[in-house]
Design a protein around this motif. Sequence first.
Motif, PDB file in Angstrom:
ATOM      1  N   MET A  64     -24.316   7.895  55.311  1.00 52.07           N
ATOM      2  CA  MET A  64     -23.664   6.453  54.551  1.00 52.07           C
ATOM      3  C   MET A  64     -22.320   6.615  54.905  1.00 52.07           C
ATOM      4  O   MET A  64     -21.439   7.395  54.895  1.00 52.07           O
ATOM      5  N   THR A  65     -21.774   5.085  55.401  1.00 53.98           N
ATOM      6  CA  THR A  65     -20.449   5.277  55.880  1.00 53.98           C
ATOM      7  C   THR A  65     -19.842   4.062  54.829  1.00 53.98           C
ATOM      8  O   THR A  65     -20.702   3.303  54.243  1.00 53.98           O
ATOM      9  N   ASN A  66     -18.511   3.836  54.809  1.00 53.30           N
ATOM     10  CA  ASN A  66     -18.033   2.798  53.854  1.00 53.30           C
ATOM     11  C   ASN A  66     -17.393   1.656  54.882  1.00 53.30           C
ATOM     12  O   ASN A  66     -16.913   0.748  54.474  1.00 53.30           O
ATOM     13  N   GLN A  82     -29.453   6.237  58.549  1.00 54.70           N
ATOM     14  CA  GLN A  82     -28.169   5.595  58.096  1.00 54.70           C
ATOM     15  C   GLN A  82     -28.557   4.857  57.026  1.00 54.70           C
ATOM     16  O   GLN A  82     -29.592   3.947  57.314  1.00 54.70           O
ATOM     17  N   ASP A  84     -27.508   1.963  53.448  1.00 54.21           N
ATOM     18  CA  ASP A  84     -26.304   1.427  52.634  1.00 54.21           C
ATOM     19  C   ASP A  84     -26.115   1.916  51.151  1.00 54.21           C
ATOM     20  O   ASP A  84     -25.256   1.647  50.409  1.00 54.21           O
ATOM     21  N   SER A  85     -27.146   2.500  50.620  1.00 52.85           N
ATOM     22  CA  SER A  85     -26.879   2.996  49.486  1.00 52.85           C
ATOM     23  C   SER A  85     -27.923   4.342  49.211  1.00 52.85           C
ATOM     24  O   SER A  85     -28.769   4.534  49.938  1.00 52.85           O
ATOM     25  N   ASN A  95     -22.499   1.534  49.801  1.00 48.54           N
ATOM     26  CA  ASN A  95     -21.407   1.802  51.014  1.00 48.54           C
ATOM     27  C   ASN A  95     -20.242   0.567  50.498  1.00 48.54           C
ATOM     28  O   ASN A  95     -19.067   0.941  51.274  1.00 48.54           O
TER      29      ASN A  95
END
Length: 133
Positions: A64-66, A82, A84-85, A95
């Motif tokens: 997960m990325t921000n 990948q 989103d949460s 994220n």
Amino acid sequence: MRKALHGFAGGFRIGGKVISNLRYADDIVLLAMSSEELQELVSCVERAAKEYNMLINAAKTKVMTNTDEVIAITVAGGRLEQVDSCVYLGSKVRNDADFTDEVKLRMAMGTTVMVKLTKMWKNKSLSTLLNCA
């Protein structure tokens, strides 16, 4: 993790200390400033795990990325999903750092408990006085 992190200098600086991982029981969160740094960290952990005949379960491991950036992190030749949460230690982490749903969930859980206690709150035979004899 000590062996995996030996010589690794990446991570986030928080309060003057560099943080590259969060650990609780069998859950580990790896933190990095870039996708390249994250891949290096994941590879270090994977190498150290192999020395102890352990494997990273790629099916259970998520990235997960921000940001909206799509990154490709691999373990054992396979690309990690990948998201989103995710749920970490019972809390939903997103994220975009929006915890509105988490706060609503916790408030609903508290309300449910309070409703179950209504009969006790209204019970006239219970005293609020302490009897410390």
